[in-house]
Design an enzyme around this catalytic site. Structure first.
Site, PDB file in Angstrom:
ATOM      1  CE  LYS A 178      50.644  52.694  88.600  1.00  0.00           C
ATOM      2  NZ  LYS A 178      51.872  53.432  89.039  1.00  0.00           N
ATOM      3  CD  GLU A 254      58.491  40.207  80.634  1.00  0.00           C
ATOM      4  OE1 GLU A 254      59.653  40.014  81.016  1.00  0.00           O
ATOM      5  OE2 GLU A 254      57.964  39.546  79.717  1.00  0.00           O
ATOM      6  CB  CYS A 288      65.006  44.427  83.939  1.00  0.00           C
ATOM      7  SG  CYS A 288      64.480  44.543  82.233  1.00  0.00           S
ATOM      8  CD  GLU A 383      66.953  44.292  89.284  1.00  0.00           C
ATOM      9  OE1 GLU A 383      66.024  44.551  90.077  1.00  0.00           O
ATOM     10  OE2 GLU A 383      66.854  44.467  88.069  1.00  0.00           O
TER      11      GLU A 383
HETATM   12  P1  NAP Z   1      58.544  48.955  90.984  1.00  0.00           P
HETATM   13  O1  NAP Z   1      58.783  49.719  92.225  1.00  0.00           O
HETATM   14  O2  NAP Z   1      58.150  47.539  91.111  1.00  0.00           O
HETATM   15  O3  NAP Z   1      57.480  49.791  90.157  1.00  0.00           O
HETATM   16  C1  NAP Z   1      56.977  49.375  88.914  1.00  0.00           C
HETATM   17  C2  NAP Z   1      55.559  49.870  88.741  1.00  0.00           C
HETATM   18  O4  NAP Z   1      54.735  49.321  89.751  1.00  0.00           O
HETATM   19  C3  NAP Z   1      55.398  51.380  88.870  1.00  0.00           C
HETATM   20  O5  NAP Z   1      54.357  51.797  88.029  1.00  0.00           O
HETATM   21  C4  NAP Z   1      55.004  51.553  90.321  1.00  0.00           C
HETATM   22  O6  NAP Z   1      54.321  52.762  90.532  1.00  0.00           O
HETATM   23  C5  NAP Z   1      54.095  50.368  90.482  1.00  0.00           C
HETATM   24  N1  NAP Z   1      53.925  49.877  91.855  1.00  0.00           N
HETATM   25  C6  NAP Z   1      54.772  49.974  92.912  1.00  0.00           C
HETATM   26  N2  NAP Z   1      54.234  49.373  93.993  1.00  0.00           N
HETATM   27  C7  NAP Z   1      53.018  48.892  93.608  1.00  0.00           C
HETATM   28  C8  NAP Z   1      51.971  48.174  94.266  1.00  0.00           C
HETATM   29  N3  NAP Z   1      52.052  47.805  95.558  1.00  0.00           N
HETATM   30  N4  NAP Z   1      50.865  47.853  93.550  1.00  0.00           N
HETATM   31  C9  NAP Z   1      50.756  48.207  92.250  1.00  0.00           C
HETATM   32  N5  NAP Z   1      51.705  48.880  91.578  1.00  0.00           N
HETATM   33  C10 NAP Z   1      52.829  49.214  92.247  1.00  0.00           C
HETATM   34  O7  NAP Z   1      59.819  48.944  90.057  1.00  0.00           O
HETATM   35  P2  NAP Z   1      60.666  50.168  89.559  1.00  0.00           P
HETATM   36  O8  NAP Z   1      61.651  50.545  90.603  1.00  0.00           O
HETATM   37  O9  NAP Z   1      59.800  51.248  89.026  1.00  0.00           O
HETATM   38  O10 NAP Z   1      61.380  49.509  88.293  1.00  0.00           O
HETATM   39  C11 NAP Z   1      62.563  48.827  88.407  1.00  0.00           C
HETATM   40  C12 NAP Z   1      62.333  47.319  88.450  1.00  0.00           C
HETATM   41  O11 NAP Z   1      61.673  46.901  87.281  1.00  0.00           O
HETATM   42  C13 NAP Z   1      63.642  46.566  88.488  1.00  0.00           C
HETATM   43  O12 NAP Z   1      63.540  45.475  89.359  1.00  0.00           O
HETATM   44  C14 NAP Z   1      63.778  46.084  87.057  1.00  0.00           C
HETATM   45  O13 NAP Z   1      64.608  44.964  86.912  1.00  0.00           O
HETATM   46  C15 NAP Z   1      62.371  45.818  86.696  1.00  0.00           C
HETATM   47  N6  NAP Z   1      62.193  45.821  85.228  1.00  0.00           N
HETATM   48  C16 NAP Z   1      61.917  44.646  84.619  1.00  0.00           C
HETATM   49  C17 NAP Z   1      61.771  44.597  83.240  1.00  0.00           C
HETATM   50  C18 NAP Z   1      61.468  43.306  82.543  1.00  0.00           C
HETATM   51  O14 NAP Z   1      61.065  43.359  81.387  1.00  0.00           O
HETATM   52  N7  NAP Z   1      61.625  42.167  83.166  1.00  0.00           N
HETATM   53  C19 NAP Z   1      61.888  45.770  82.489  1.00  0.00           C
HETATM   54  C20 NAP Z   1      62.165  46.966  83.146  1.00  0.00           C
HETATM   55  C21 NAP Z   1      62.306  46.968  84.531  1.00  0.00           C
HETATM   56  P3  NAP Z   1      55.035  53.946  91.365  1.00  0.00           P
HETATM   57  O15 NAP Z   1      56.398  54.108  90.779  1.00  0.00           O
HETATM   58  O16 NAP Z   1      54.181  55.108  91.114  1.00  0.00           O
HETATM   59  O17 NAP Z   1      55.058  53.483  92.783  1.00  0.00           O
END
Ligand code: NAP
Length: 481
Positions: A178, A254, A288, A383
């Site tokens: 997804k 992650e 991240c 962040e």
């Molecule tokens: P996010 O809002 O948490 O979204 C990540 C994924 O989760 C997307 O596919 C999003 O889909 C989905 N999602 C959102 N709300 C959800 C829910 N309630 N239930 C199920 N899925 C849900 O994060 P982001 O803004 O896209 O990404 C940035 C974050 O990722 C930052 O905090 C970054 O540090 C972290 N990150 C961590 C790593 C690591 O390896 N530790 C690597 C890269 C990024 P939609 O976008 O369609 O809502």
């Protein structure tokens, strides 16, 4: 819209390209121009269930293939990604805004997980344990976990998928991916290449949706899904963990980071400036592992701030598809607002802008350095996920470690020093899953990627990555005379 043979707008389920049951679609826009690139199928829970059923039905036959057969499929997929490197990279830049040079790098990086785990597939050895009894023999084998789901973020539209599905497919699991609603096109493009590589129907599935919370519920609650691997923000990681409790789903999380970048008085300042630029401004500060706090020792503070600000001023901002551009747009309005809020808060609490400090047109923000930062600022705790580097001051090594660890997160950290004893002391004291020592870029498929504390758990890549998609089974053979 430029021609791109990899654009697919339907989801990929059970070896078929399918529309949502509802017939709905959602738009994907280019953050650099605001223009719609494509409309993609918008799936719901019922569609998700169908994808899970397909993956579940395909699992027994795929599980029983030999590791060599799986490795061969993966190798073909890896080669196809590299053959289509330019098209994949351009698609990625169009939907997430990262500059083309970085997108090309991400294709190599993302594909490398498929190559690595194709090789690892053949090395998932078990154990023979010396028996505690003369008539028994004890053996341990490793088996695939079953259907694995992957929820991934927009900042690495390709690599966050391959880092999960690489070990899953190698271990003999079938997958349901997804991707985020911001970057579904890269995910569908690699699904198309997976189809061309010849994975049997149902083994590799990709569902797209604008309603991620509903899809997330289905993936967490459905008992046919045995493993969920998530990369994204810490708040969403916590929701998924809570939703997964009733089915005791295996999880890898992650999550977010708050990376410190420490510059000691004995550091090579030129190298530290270079490392900070690479780590802070990669993907416009939206990774991240991007530096979130720069901590600099008294004696070299002014020199570092001056040289760092000069280097930041030289960064070229623009549409990532244009030549020589080094920094692209923020992903969306929400991301831009967060950056503005953090800068305003820091200035109100005493920060001195030595470079940037203001928005540009559209979703662009001028790369920024904030000197005299302090722990009371929002940017010290959260962040920023944008092109802003706050620079804090410290006096002693102990103070640097205390400041660096004073966060709920524990993903990546960096420091610069030429003193070997200090390098060991500081590296061991940092409460982070990854430490860059005199190095600002540390991600590679051969090393374990992951965090501590509220940055989550589990490791991706490396020899450790396979374990998270396998079950350990102990077999006791009795009656041996
Ligand atoms: P996010 O809002 O948490 O979204 C990540 C994924 O989760 C997307 O596919 C999003 O889909 C989905 N999602 C959102 N709300 C959800 C829910 N309630 N239930 C199920 N899925 C849900 O994060 P982001 O803004 O896209 O990404 C940035 C974050 O990722 C930052 O905090 C970054 O540090 C972290 N990150 C961590 C790593 C690591 O390896 N530790 C690597 C890269 C990024 P939609 O976008 O369609 O809502």
């Amino acid at each position: 819209m430029e021609q791109n043979s990899l654009i697919r707008t339907e989801a990929y389920v059970n070896g078929q390209w399918v529309k949502a049951g509802s017939g709905k679609t959602f738009a994907v826009t280019n953050p650099a121009t605001g223009k719609v690139i494509a409309s993609v199928t918008d799936m719901d829970r019922a569609d998700t269930r169908r994808a899970i059923d397909a993956a579940h039905a395909a699992w027994p036959a795929y599980r029983d293939t030999t590791a060599k057969e799986r490795a061969s499929l993966m190798r073909t997929w890896f080669n196809l990604m590299l053959e289509h490197k330019e098209e994949l990279a351009r698609l990625m830049t169009m939907e997430c805004g990262k500059v083309l040079q970085e997108s090309l790098g991400e294709v190599d990086y993302g594909a490398s997980f498929i190559e690595w785990f194709a090789e690892e597939a053949k090395r998932t050895y078990g154990d023979v344990i010396p028996s505690y009894s003369r008539d028994r023999r004890l053996v341990v084998i490793k088996q695939s976990v079953g259907v694995a789901a992957a929820i991934t973020p927009w900042n690495f539209p390709l690599a966050m998928i391959t880092r999960k599905v690489g070990p899953a497919l190698a271990a003999g699991s079938t997958v349901v991916v997804k991707p985020p609603s911001e970057t579904p096109l890269t995910a569908l493009a690699i699904a198309y290449l997976a189809e061309k590589a010849g994975f049997p129907p149902g083994v590799y599935n990709t569902i797209t949706s604008s309603n991620s919370s509903d899809i997330g519920k289905e993936l967490c609650e459905n008992t046919k899904v045995r493993k969920l691997s998530f990369t994204g923000s810490t708040p969403v990681g916590k929701i998924l963990m809570e939703q997964s409790a009733p089915t005791l789903k295996k999880l890898s999380l992650e999550l977010g980071g708050n990376a410190p970048f420490i510059v000691f008085e004995d550091a090579d300042i030129e190298a530290a400036v270079k490392g900070a630029i690479l780590s802070k401004f990669r993907n416009n500060g939206q990774t991240c592992v991007c530096v979130n706090r720069v901590l600099v020792q008294d004696q070299v503070y002014d020199e570092f701030v001056e040289k760092f600000s000069e280097a930041v001023a030289a960064l070229k901002v623009g549409n990532g598809l244009e030549k020589d551009v080094q920094v692209g747009p923020l992903i969306n309005e929400k991301g831009l607002e967060k950056v503005k809020e953090h800068v305003e808060d820091a200035i109100a609490k005493g920060a001195r802008v030595t470079e940037g400090g203001k928005p540009l047109d559209g979703l662009f923000y001028k790369p920024t350095v904030l000197a005299d930062a302090n722990p009371g600022m929002l940017i010290s705790r959260e962040e920023v996920f944008g092109p802003v580097a706050p620079v804090f001051r410290f006096s002693t090594e102990e103070e640097a470690i205390q400041l660096a660890n004073d966060t709920a997160y524990g993903l990546a950290s960096y420091f610069y020093s030429k003193d070997v004893a200090r390098c060991w002391r500081v590296a061991e004291a940092l409460e982070y899953g990854m430490v860059g020592i005199n190095e600002g870029m540390i991600s590679t498929e051969v090393a374990p990627f992951g965090g501590m504390k509220e940055s989550g758990f589990g490791r991706e890549g490396s020899k450790y990555g396979m374990d998270y998609f396998m079950e350990i089974k102990y077999m006791c053979f009795g009656g041996i005379k």
